[in-house]
Scaffold this active site. Sequence first.
Site, mmCIF file in Angstrom:
data_model
loop_
_atom_site.group_PDB
_atom_site.id
_atom_site.type_symbol
_atom_site.label_atom_id
_atom_site.label_comp_id
_atom_site.label_asym_id
_atom_site.label_seq_id
_atom_site.Cartn_x
_atom_site.Cartn_y
_atom_site.Cartn_z
ATOM 1 N N HIS A 193 0.834 -1.191 0.000
ATOM 2 C CA HIS A 193 0.000 0.000 0.000
ATOM 3 C C HIS A 193 0.869 1.241 0.000
ATOM 4 C CE1 HIS A 193 0.384 1.852 4.052
ATOM 5 N NE2 HIS A 193 0.737 0.635 4.427
ATOM 6 N N CYS A 194 0.224 2.381 -0.232
ATOM 7 C CA CYS A 194 0.922 3.669 -0.240
ATOM 8 C C CYS A 194 0.017 4.683 0.447
ATOM 9 C CB CYS A 194 1.269 4.077 -1.662
ATOM 10 S SG CYS A 194 -0.154 4.112 -2.768
ATOM 11 N N GLN A 195 -0.048 5.886 -0.090
ATOM 12 C CA GLN A 195 -0.914 6.906 0.501
ATOM 13 C C GLN A 195 -2.324 6.853 -0.066
ATOM 14 O OE1 GLN A 195 0.121 8.854 3.009
ATOM 15 N NE2 GLN A 195 -1.866 9.874 3.222
#
Length: 300
Positions: free
Chosen positions: A257-259
């Site tokens: 995941h990221c932002q």
Amino acid sequence: MNTNLSRRSILTLALGVAATCIPSVSLALSGDYQNPQLLKEPQSLMSDMTIKAMGAVVRQSTVIDLRPEAEFAAGHIPGARHLPPDAVAAEHGAVAGALRPVADIEAMLGALGIAQGERVIFYDDRGGFHAARMLWLLEYFGHRNVSVLNGGWSGWLEAGGTVTRDLGRVKPARFEATLTPRRYASAQDVLAHKGQPDAVLIDVRPPKLFAAGHIPWAINVPWSQNLDEGGRFRSEDELAAHFERHGIAQKSDVIMHCQNGLASSHSYVALRLLDVPRVRVYHRSWAEWGSADDLPIATG
């Protein structure tokens, strides 16, 4: 001079000459990856265009430019079609960066002339940042024949690729998604993933964002480390060594995941290049997790 050459002979000779006219660039090609079809080299795309221009039958590719509209209008790869970089994200969703409804994206892709099974090549000028999301999205939608242009717009220019302002014509097609759940993860999937055999949760954000708040069992492997200094994907050996240093192996069951669902797709592509089979993207990412009251958070 022999005037009895066949059309095939003339074309073969012309292609040989054309190949010598394509500028050479001292860059490693992507043929050493386990899944090399996920990357399209600028030189290879140029060769396809040259062959097609000479009348040979080549498999059609749809090239999609994901840069801002003004940059596309100023010049783009011949035949490319434009899609705004964040077009697939909902404008007013409850979670920043969340995808539009499937039907909306199907219509969007169909309007670009993308039919199911057709070869699609995406490019941007951010190291594949936006192009990687589209590759992940199309694989999630069940479309397997998709690539990222390695090096993007900058790589095309460096390779001596031609530039046009011609918008051309687009023949709309019908695109129908067949969702592939093994490529997508929800917050519930992330929770259930914890403690499972070979499970690895990757947070691809920059270290400062990770330190400010992250999922407690995530490891930080920034997406930008997938690229070399020229903005191209690092070689297979370099990528493999990079991920192995973080405990990620071929057998790993990976969620990343990221932002807001963009950068995580870049590392998805990197692991797919290495043919890691179990890779999912938690698309709603930290935008959802970090704002939830009932999900665990760590700092530092």
